[in-house]
Write an enzyme that holds these catalytic residues in place. Structure first.
Site, PDB file in Angstrom:
ATOM      1  N   SER A 126       0.880  -1.262  -0.140  1.00  0.00           N
ATOM      2  CA  SER A 126       0.213   0.037   0.040  1.00  0.00           C
ATOM      3  C   SER A 126       0.681   1.353  -0.445  1.00  0.00           C
ATOM      4  CB  SER A 126      -0.658   0.088   1.061  1.00  0.00           C
ATOM      5  OG  SER A 126      -0.980   1.298   1.026  1.00  0.00           O
ATOM      6  N   SER A 127       0.295   2.257  -0.670  1.00  0.00           N
ATOM      7  CA  SER A 127       0.972   3.779  -0.680  1.00  0.00           C
ATOM      8  C   SER A 127       1.422   4.017   0.853  1.00  0.00           C
ATOM      9  CB  SER A 127       0.294   4.329  -1.560  1.00  0.00           C
ATOM     10  OG  SER A 127      -1.222   4.781  -1.076  1.00  0.00           O
ATOM     11  N   CYS A 128       0.668   3.789   2.228  1.00  0.00           N
ATOM     12  CA  CYS A 128       0.841   4.223   2.960  1.00  0.00           C
ATOM     13  C   CYS A 128       2.147   3.740   3.737  1.00  0.00           C
ATOM     14  CB  CYS A 128      -0.625   4.070   4.275  1.00  0.00           C
ATOM     15  SG  CYS A 128      -0.937   2.086   4.912  1.00  0.00           S
ATOM     16  N   TYR A 155      -0.848  -0.819  10.208  1.00  0.00           N
ATOM     17  CA  TYR A 155      -0.588  -1.718   8.395  1.00  0.00           C
ATOM     18  C   TYR A 155       0.656  -1.513   7.555  1.00  0.00           C
ATOM     19  CZ  TYR A 155      -2.729  -2.954   4.240  1.00  0.00           C
ATOM     20  OH  TYR A 155      -3.045  -3.345   2.839  1.00  0.00           O
ATOM     21  N   LYS A 159       3.511  -4.109   6.291  1.00  0.00           N
ATOM     22  CA  LYS A 159       3.945  -3.974   4.496  1.00  0.00           C
ATOM     23  C   LYS A 159       5.012  -3.755   4.843  1.00  0.00           C
ATOM     24  CE  LYS A 159       0.211  -5.861   3.175  1.00  0.00           C
ATOM     25  NZ  LYS A 159      -0.576  -6.924   2.596  1.00  0.00           N
ATOM     26  N   HIS A 198     -12.952   2.522   3.477  1.00  0.00           N
ATOM     27  CA  HIS A 198     -12.247   3.659   2.340  1.00  0.00           C
ATOM     28  C   HIS A 198     -13.569   5.130   2.617  1.00  0.00           C
ATOM     29  CE1 HIS A 198      -9.452  -0.108   2.724  1.00  0.00           C
ATOM     30  NE2 HIS A 198      -8.329   1.209   3.184  1.00  0.00           N
TER      31      HIS A 198
HETATM   32  O1  GFB Z   1     -10.008   6.288   2.924  1.00  0.00           O
HETATM   33  P1  GFB Z   1      -9.863   6.386   3.741  1.00  0.00           P
HETATM   34  O2  GFB Z   1      -9.881   5.847   5.223  1.00  0.00           O
HETATM   35  O3  GFB Z   1      -8.107   6.097   4.176  1.00  0.00           O
HETATM   36  O4  GFB Z   1      -9.242   8.120   4.252  1.00  0.00           O
HETATM   37  P2  GFB Z   1      -6.601   6.912   3.591  1.00  0.00           P
HETATM   38  C1  GFB Z   1      -9.454   8.731   2.978  1.00  0.00           C
HETATM   39  C2  GFB Z   1      -9.389  10.438   3.973  1.00  0.00           C
HETATM   40  O5  GFB Z   1     -11.398  10.678   3.158  1.00  0.00           O
HETATM   41  C3  GFB Z   1      -9.823  10.601   5.146  1.00  0.00           C
HETATM   42  C4  GFB Z   1     -11.496  11.600   4.579  1.00  0.00           C
HETATM   43  O6  GFB Z   1      -8.642  12.037   5.153  1.00  0.00           O
HETATM   44  C5  GFB Z   1     -10.351  10.292   5.991  1.00  0.00           C
HETATM   45  O7  GFB Z   1     -10.861  11.978   6.432  1.00  0.00           O
HETATM   46  N1  GFB Z   1     -12.889  11.021   4.271  1.00  0.00           N
HETATM   47  C6  GFB Z   1     -13.664  11.302   4.721  1.00  0.00           C
HETATM   48  C7  GFB Z   1     -13.661   9.894   4.959  1.00  0.00           C
HETATM   49  N2  GFB Z   1     -15.228  10.593   4.803  1.00  0.00           N
HETATM   50  C8  GFB Z   1     -15.355   9.581   5.178  1.00  0.00           C
HETATM   51  C9  GFB Z   1     -15.806   8.690   5.254  1.00  0.00           C
HETATM   52  O8  GFB Z   1     -16.733   8.470   5.053  1.00  0.00           O
HETATM   53  N3  GFB Z   1     -14.749   7.347   5.506  1.00  0.00           N
HETATM   54  C10 GFB Z   1     -13.673   7.621   5.432  1.00  0.00           C
HETATM   55  N4  GFB Z   1     -12.727   6.176   5.089  1.00  0.00           N
HETATM   56  N5  GFB Z   1     -12.647   8.750   5.326  1.00  0.00           N
HETATM   57  C11 GFB Z   1      -5.232   4.409   4.592  1.00  0.00           C
HETATM   58  C12 GFB Z   1      -5.132   3.999   5.508  1.00  0.00           C
HETATM   59  O9  GFB Z   1      -5.639   5.348   4.401  1.00  0.00           O
HETATM   60  O10 GFB Z   1      -5.452   4.104   3.256  1.00  0.00           O
HETATM   61  C13 GFB Z   1      -4.686   2.035   5.154  1.00  0.00           C
HETATM   62  O11 GFB Z   1      -5.419   4.016   6.775  1.00  0.00           O
HETATM   63  C14 GFB Z   1      -4.711   2.143   3.075  1.00  0.00           C
HETATM   64  O12 GFB Z   1      -3.851   2.232   5.833  1.00  0.00           O
HETATM   65  C15 GFB Z   1      -5.478   2.557   2.525  1.00  0.00           C
HETATM   66  O13 GFB Z   1      -3.072   2.175   3.062  1.00  0.00           O
HETATM   67  C16 GFB Z   1      -5.087   2.980   1.443  1.00  0.00           C
HETATM   68  O14 GFB Z   1      -6.040   7.309   2.730  1.00  0.00           O
HETATM   69  O15 GFB Z   1      -6.662   8.144   4.564  1.00  0.00           O
END
Ligand code: GFB
Length: 327
Positions: A126-128, A155, A159, A198
Site C-alpha cells: 500500500s502507498s501508506c 498496517y 507491509k 475507505h
Molecule cells: O480512505 P481512507 O479511510 O484512508 O480516508 P487513508 C481517506 C480520507 O478521506 C481521509 C476522509 O482524510 C478521511 O478522513 N474521509 C472523509 C473519509 N469522509 C470519510 C468517510 O466517511 N470514511 C472514510 N474512511 N474516510 C488508508 C489507510 O488511509 O489508506 C490504510 O488507513 C490503507 O492503511 C489505505 O493504506 C490505502 O487514505 O487515509
C-alpha cells in the site's frame, strides 16, 4: 548461498523472458477480497489454472496450515492479496489486528513459498508505507526516509516488513519475489461498512442514502487531504503485468499519477449519484496524511497504463453497489 537462481532482468527490472501464465497453477491468496476477486477475474483471461482456498480451511495467520496447503496445492505462481484492511478509522481502532494479522500472513506465505518451491511470488502492499510527509509524488526510494502517518502506521509497518522479507528471501534463498505497492483502491466488491470502509465506498453509500433519505452528507475531516484513487480492475491488470514482466528487487508503485482532494471526490460522487444536497465536514474525525500521490514512472516506463478514469470508475462502483448492497 541462494538455493535457486533468479530469472535474469534488465537494469529497469524488466524480465528478459516474460513469465508465461497460460496453463500455470496460480494461487490467489485472498480471493474473496476486492483485490483478490479482481485478480481472479483478470487471471482467468490469461488461461491460468486458478487455485483458491477458503478462510475456514486455511487461516493464513497459522504457519502450519499455510505450509500444509502450499505443499498439497503446489502453486507455481502465488499472488498475495490477503490482508486485514480498512479505512482510516478501522486502522486506528484495531492496531493489533492490522499489525499482527498482516505480519503473520506475509511471513507465513513467503516462507511457505520457499519451502514448497514456488516459482514466483507477488506481494501487494500500500502507498501508506511511505513517510507521512514524503516529497510528492512519492518515488519508491522514499521508503524509510521519515516517520510514518500515525493513523495507519501499524498496517504500514507490516507491509514494509513484507517488502524487506521478500528482498531478504531473494538474496539469501534466491526466491523470485516481487512487490507491488498500489495507491488507494476502490471498485466492485469493496467494503461499504461506514466504520470499516475507505472513503470511496463510504461516500458512495452516504451520498446515496442522503439522496433517498435526505441530507446533509457528513464528510470526515477537513476535506482538504489529497488522495490518488485507482480502480481495482486497473490494479489487477498492473499486478498481472508485473507478474509477467518485472523481476527487480525494488517494489513498484501502482497508481494513475493523479490525485484529488476529498472535497473534489465528494463532488464527483454527488454527480455520479445525482445528489444536489449539502455536505458538512466533521473536524472531530482525522484527516490522516495530507497527500499521498505515487510517482508511477517505474511502472509506466515498463509499458503499463491505467484505463479507467475516476468518474467512470465511480459510476461502475455505484452500479455495483446498487445491484448488490444498497438497501
Ligand atoms: O480512505 P481512507 O479511510 O484512508 O480516508 P487513508 C481517506 C480520507 O478521506 C481521509 C476522509 O482524510 C478521511 O478522513 N474521509 C472523509 C473519509 N469522509 C470519510 C468517510 O466517511 N470514511 C472514510 N474512511 N474516510 C488508508 C489507510 O488511509 O489508506 C490504510 O488507513 C490503507 O492503511 C489505505 O493504506 C490505502 O487514505 O487515509
Amino acid at each position: 548461498m541462494p538455493e535457486a537462481s533468479l530469472p535474469p532482468a534488465g537494469p529497469d527490472g524488466r524480465l528478459l523472458t516474460p513469465f508465461r501464465l497460460a496453463g500455470r497453477r496460480v494461487w490467489v491468496a485472498g480471493h474473496r477480497g476486492m483485490v483478490g476477486a479482481a485478480l481472479c477475474r483478470r487471471l482467468e483471461r490469461e488461461g491460468v489454472e486458478l487455485l483458491t482456498v477458503s478462510r475456514q480451511r486455511v487461516d493464513l495467520r497459522r504457519q502450519v496450515e499455510v505450509e500444509a496447503w502450499m505443499d498439497a496445492a503446489r502453486p507455481e505462481l502465488v499472488v498475495l492479496a490477503a490482508a486485514t484492511v480498512g479505512g482510516i478509522l478501522a486502522n486506528a481502532s484495531y492496531p493489533a489486528d492490522f499489525l499482527y494479522d498482516n505480519l503473520m500472513i506475509g511471513a507465513n506465505v513467503i516462507e511457505a513459498a520457499r519451502r514448497s518451491g514456488v516459482e514466483r511470488l507477488v506481494l501487494l502492499g500500500s502507498s501508506c508505507i511511505y513517510p507521512r510527509l514524503a516529497p510528492q509524488p512519492m518515488t519508491e526510494d522514499a521508503l524509510l526516509t521519515g516517520p510514518l502517518e500515525a493513523t495507519n502506521q501499524w498496517y504500514a509497518v507490516a507491509k514494509i516488513a513484507d517488502i524487506k522479507l521478500g528482498q531478504a528471501y531473494r538474496r539469501q534463498h534466491g526466491l523470485d519475489v516481487i512487490a507491488a505497492m498500489p495507491t488507494n483502491l476502490y471498485g466492485p466488491g469493496d467494503d461499504f461498512g461506514l466504520l470499516s470502509s475507505h472513503v470511496v465506498p463510504a461516500l458512495l453509500r452516504k451520498v446515496h442514502e442522503a439522496k433517498t433519505g435526505g441530507g446533509p452528507v457528513e464528510i470526515w475531516g477537513s476535506g482538504q487531504p489529497r488522495r490518488e484513487f485507482l480502480h481495482v480492475d486497473d490494479c489487477a491488470d498492473a499486478v498481472v503485468f508485473l507478474a509477467q514482466h518485472y523481476g527487480g528487487e525494488s517494489h513498484v508503485n501502482v497508481g494513475c499519477g493523479e490525485d484529488v482532494t476529498i472535497r473534489e471526490l465528494a463532488g464527483l460522487i454527488a454527480r455520479v449519484v445525482g445528489y444536489e444536497g449539502e455536505f458538512v465536514f466533521d473536524a472531530g474525525k482525522p484527516d490522516g496524511t495530507p497527500r499521498k500521490l505515487l510517482d508511477v514512472q517505474r511502472l509506466t516506463a515498463l509499458g503499463w497504463r491505467p484505463r479507467i478514469a475516476l468518474e467512470e470508475g465511480l459510476r461502475r462502483t455505484y452500479d455495483w453497489y446498487l445491484a448488490n448492497q444498497a438497501a
